[in-house]
Structures are given as C-alpha cells and as structure tokens.
Design a protein around this motif. Sequence first.
Motif, mmCIF file in Angstrom:
data_model
loop_
_atom_site.group_PDB
_atom_site.id
_atom_site.type_symbol
_atom_site.label_atom_id
_atom_site.label_comp_id
_atom_site.label_asym_id
_atom_site.label_seq_id
_atom_site.Cartn_x
_atom_site.Cartn_y
_atom_site.Cartn_z
ATOM 1 N N THR A 216 6.425 16.514 1.910
ATOM 2 C CA THR A 216 6.678 15.069 1.890
ATOM 3 C C THR A 216 7.192 14.564 3.242
ATOM 4 N N ILE A 217 7.586 15.459 4.139
ATOM 5 C CA ILE A 217 8.015 15.040 5.480
ATOM 6 C C ILE A 217 6.865 14.325 6.198
ATOM 7 N N VAL A 218 5.632 14.711 5.898
ATOM 8 C CA VAL A 218 4.467 14.061 6.505
ATOM 9 C C VAL A 218 4.451 12.570 6.166
ATOM 10 N N GLU A 219 4.879 12.210 4.944
ATOM 11 C CA GLU A 219 4.954 10.800 4.551
ATOM 12 C C GLU A 219 5.909 10.033 5.468
ATOM 13 N N LEU A 220 7.050 10.628 5.760
ATOM 14 C CA LEU A 220 8.026 9.995 6.640
ATOM 15 C C LEU A 220 7.456 9.816 8.043
ATOM 16 N N LEU A 221 6.823 10.844 8.560
ATOM 17 C CA LEU A 221 6.229 10.775 9.896
ATOM 18 C C LEU A 221 5.122 9.715 9.954
ATOM 19 N N ASN A 222 4.303 9.642 8.916
ATOM 20 C CA ASN A 222 3.230 8.634 8.877
ATOM 21 C C ASN A 222 3.792 7.215 8.829
ATOM 22 N N LEU A 223 4.843 7.004 8.042
ATOM 23 C CA LEU A 223 5.458 5.682 7.981
ATOM 24 C C LEU A 223 6.083 5.324 9.334
ATOM 25 N N ALA A 224 6.718 6.272 9.988
ATOM 26 C CA ALA A 224 7.299 6.032 11.316
ATOM 27 C C ALA A 224 6.205 5.656 12.314
ATOM 28 N N GLU A 225 5.072 6.339 12.259
ATOM 29 C CA GLU A 225 3.938 6.021 13.148
ATOM 30 C C GLU A 225 3.440 4.602 12.899
ATOM 31 N N THR A 226 3.409 4.181 11.634
ATOM 32 C CA THR A 226 2.965 2.834 11.285
ATOM 33 C C THR A 226 3.871 1.779 11.910
ATOM 34 N N LEU A 227 5.172 2.084 12.023
ATOM 35 C CA LEU A 227 6.138 1.113 12.545
ATOM 36 C C LEU A 227 6.228 1.100 14.068
ATOM 37 N N LYS A 228 5.632 2.081 14.740
ATOM 38 C CA LYS A 228 5.757 2.185 16.200
ATOM 39 C C LYS A 228 5.425 0.894 16.958
ATOM 40 N N PRO A 229 4.419 0.126 16.575
ATOM 41 C CA PRO A 229 4.147 -1.093 17.350
ATOM 42 C C PRO A 229 5.292 -2.117 17.336
ATOM 43 N N ILE A 230 6.137 -2.081 16.301
ATOM 44 C CA ILE A 230 7.206 -3.077 16.215
ATOM 45 C C ILE A 230 8.605 -2.478 16.387
ATOM 46 N N VAL A 231 8.715 -1.166 16.484
ATOM 47 C CA VAL A 231 10.013 -0.506 16.597
ATOM 48 C C VAL A 231 10.068 0.309 17.873
#
Length: 178
Positions: A149-164
């Motif tokens: 499930t750590i992959v889910e966290l990494l994928n969500l973090a990647e999704t936020l990169k343009p705004i964070v």
Amino acid sequence: MLQGLSDRPPEQDDFHKTFYALKSSSNSVKVSVVRKPLVKDKSSKGGMGVTILEYQGTPDTQAHEKLVTRTVVRAHVGNNPVKFLADLGFKTDYEVVMKGKRYRTKHIETTIYKVQKVPKAGDTSNTTDISSQCLVEMSMQVHNLADPTIVELLNLAETLKPIVKLEKYDPNRAATNK
C-alpha cells in the motif's frame, strides 16, 4: 483538487501542539507531543476532539528510498499530560497552532495546515502565521516497509507534485523566527 481524491468530505482540523524534549546522557533527544484541539468536539470521530500524547521516533531517511519514515505512538490521555511529562523530565521545546483540513482516502491521510506561532506559552488566542505557505503532510499506517500500500502513498504524492513544493520543514527554526 484533494476533494476529488478523498473518499469522504474533508474535516476541519485545528489544534495546538506543544513539543517536549528529553535529552539523554548520550545527547539523543526523545520527542513527545501534546496535541489539544482548539475546539472541543465530543462528536468527532478518530479521537480528534480529545487530547493526544504522541511519541515521535527518530526520522529514518534510509528505510525507504522515497519516504521519510518514523515510528509514532499515540494515546488518548486525561486532562494533564504536561505534569506527567514534567515528572519524567521532559522540558517544553516549542509550541505551534496548526489550522487546516484533513482529507482521507482508503489508507492515506493528507493534512494541509497553516502553521502559526504561539506568542506566549499556552496562549492560542493571538497566533500569527509563520509563513504564507501551507504544510502538507501525508501519512499512513504500515507494519513493514514492504507493504504494497506504500505505492498508493507514492502515487498520490506524485499527483500533487505540480501544486506542492517539496522541502524539509524545520519546526525549530520556524517557531523561533520573529
């Protein structure tokens, strides 16, 4: 954007955090945190309406190549955890007020906070923003770092990169800036 990624409405999450340190003879520091809600809400779920004593382990940057991990132990406590910590030898290090929203999706909790400095110990009535930026924190509970499930966290973090903007947050420096 996060509202679309959350599987329930966001929750307002405003609280006062006081950090306590205990220095050992080897100069290692143990950190405990007392987290009190700014508004007591008896109907809140997940314990956010009660005072929480939190032990934060040392951050481990080597355990996983893309994550900073740490052991965190939380316990709901009675009315005076400060006396308990003082009896153990802990000293107040700094305190902040954090005001923001909490978003949840499956196993991941994302919080977006404005961090505010507390002008006088324990006085949360006249806080001021430390920065114009927000602190974004993503967390999940896992029992080992091989958990898929750590992959889910990494994928969500990647999704936020343009705004964070990713950078290390040093609360000691922020709490002392005037």
